[in-house]
Write a protein that holds these residues in place. Structure first.
Motif, PDB file in Angstrom:
ATOM      1  N   GLN A  55      44.885  43.550   2.536  1.00  0.00           N
ATOM      2  CA  GLN A  55      45.967  43.348   1.588  1.00  0.00           C
ATOM      3  C   GLN A  55      47.279  42.918   2.239  1.00  0.00           C
ATOM      4  O   GLN A  55      48.209  42.539   1.533  1.00  0.00           O
ATOM      5  N   SER A  56      47.352  42.972   3.545  1.00  0.00           N
ATOM      6  CA  SER A  56      48.566  42.514   4.215  1.00  0.00           C
ATOM      7  C   SER A  56      48.689  40.992   4.207  1.00  0.00           C
ATOM      8  O   SER A  56      49.773  40.456   4.423  1.00  0.00           O
ATOM      9  N   GLY A 100      46.666  40.671  -0.598  1.00  0.00           N
ATOM     10  CA  GLY A 100      47.601  41.063  -1.645  1.00  0.00           C
ATOM     11  C   GLY A 100      47.066  42.198  -2.502  1.00  0.00           C
ATOM     12  O   GLY A 100      45.890  42.580  -2.408  1.00  0.00           O
ATOM     13  N   ASP A 101      47.929  42.744  -3.362  1.00  0.00           N
ATOM     14  CA  ASP A 101      47.494  43.807  -4.254  1.00  0.00           C
ATOM     15  C   ASP A 101      46.816  43.193  -5.480  1.00  0.00           C
ATOM     16  O   ASP A 101      46.701  41.971  -5.619  1.00  0.00           O
TER      17      ASP A 101
END
Length: 416
Positions: free
Chosen positions: A60-61, A210-211
């Protein structure tokens, strides 16, 4: 005393000499089994299109990005490049390598799927479809397109206009709230390639990075848009290929498993297994090599390096060292495939499947850390000679300059 002396002298010998004496260097009585049992049962696959059983691990980074693509195998050719491996004997030397060309027309994005995690694995929560769906995709939903009423998704498409699309937004909000895995539904562009088939191949492509809210927004912006290959993959990247291998029909044990042929005078044939088991238990064990289906198996090849991501309508067969203006299609076209008029990728080595077969391309699941994976590829020459014969010329212009005016050219001028 002599026995003691012999044992003492044996201890003074180097360990390499002892190991050579203790280990048998031939295969007269024992050898590893023929063929791997990890691929059983060897039968025809039910999945003509390669299925992705595992997507790369989500990080998610990173920003949201796609993890897979689809293409059609066109054929093979040869390239010349300079090796860039400091410390190796081939460093700064030219090598000739075999490459595979996979035509990758842009995909169409037609849907979004959200999955929730359960103790038994992923479960789909909801699906959002695009307002306009192409005929290629709708053909996949019918067994007989000609006789059907072609009414699929006619009621669903009205949700986009009724109440300013509130029903669609509710489903997207549910994905953001509950889902942990977001995937888009894509299909191939069958009109862009010259194949007989009109039904599109459909697959889900997972969005990593990403979220959940960022993934849903990323997918929502891509609906009803074309997805080119260079958005997913880049040159010098390592990828995995998934496809069905070339079918070879019913084969015997020697071809299918690679067992040793029996002596020439063997009764009732020699391409057999001499003993298929003991008297008891009175059955044939699963590990014994037997005749049966060979080929058309679902296989995954890992860590194939991309040598080039080619764009359509350009001189995509030209390099910085070979300035001849030419395309990747060889003279006369790829055998049993034809010309490449769309985007393509060039990968090192062979690829499973026959020509025209759908190939699933996935980002690497097990990252390669060797020197080959980090090497920068600089192509010097791409062979575009005819694949039907010996191939003396790279382009038709080169052939005309070498042969000069032909008799048919003279006859054409006379007729005019």
């Amino acid at each position: 005393f002599l026995v003691f002396l012999g044992g003492f002298l044996s201890l003074l010998r180097p360990p390499s000499v002892q190991s050579r004496e203790n280990h048998m260097s031939h295969c007269k009585f024992e050898h590893p089994r023929c063929g791997s049992l990890g691929f059983l049962p060897k039968k025809r696959t039910k999945k003509h299109r390669g299925k992705i059983r595992k997507f790369p691990t989500d990080d998610q980074s990173q920003p949201p990005h796609l993890t897979a693509f689809m293409g059609y195998k066109a054929g093979c050719t040869q390239i010349v490049r300079e090796v860039d491996r400091p410390g190796a004997k081939l460093h700064k030397r030219e090598v000739v390598e075999n490459v595979t060309i996979i035509e990758t027309p842009p995909l169409w994005v037609v849907g979004i799927v959200g999955y929730v995690e359960t103790p038994h694995g992923l479960r789909s929560l909801t699906t959002v479809w695009a307002q306009t769906l192409g005929e290629e995709f709708l053909r996949r939903l019918y067994k007989n397109w000609y006789r059907s009423k072609k009414k699929a998704f006619t009621k669903y498409s009205k949700k986009w206009t009724e109440g300013e699309g509130k029903a669609i937004q509710v489903e997207l909000d549910r994905m953001v709230k509950y889902c942990s895995v977001i995937r888009i539904i894509c299909h191939t562009n069958m009109r862009a390639i010259k194949l007989r088939q009109k039904k599109a191949h459909v697959m889900e492509i997972q969005i990593n990075g990403g979220d959940t809210a960022a993934k849903v927004k990323f997918a929502r912006d891509m609906l009803e848009k074309k997805l080119p290959i260079d958005v997913v993959f880049n040159q010098d990247e390592m990828i995995d290929t998934i496809a069905a291998t070339k079918g070879r029909g019913y084969e015997g044990v020697t071809t299918r498993w690679g067992t040793t042929q029996l002596p020439r005078k063997t009764h009732k044939g020699l391409r057999k297994v001499a003993c298929i088991g003991a008297w008891h238990p009175a059955n044939v064990q699963f590990s014994v090599a037997r005749a049966g289906q060979h080929g058309y198996h679902h296989r995954t090849e890992m860590n194939k390096k991309i040598y080039r991501v080619g764009k359509a309508d350009t001189n995509n067969g030209t390099t910085d060292f070979d300035i001849t203006e030419k395309k990747i299609t060889p003279m006369g076209g790829f055998p049993h495939y034809g010309e490449i008029n769309e985007d393509f990728i060039m990968i090192k080595g062979p690829c499973v499947g026959t020509r025209k077969r759908i190939v699933t391309l996935r980002k690497q699941v097990k990252p390669a850390t060797g020197i080959d994976a980090n090497e920068d590829i600089t192509l010097k020459f791409i062979d575009t000679a005819s694949k039907f014969g010996h191939g003396r010329f790279q382009t038709f212009e080169e052939k005309r300059k070498f042969l000069g005016p032909l008799k048919r050219d003279y006859n054409k001028e006379v007729e005019e």
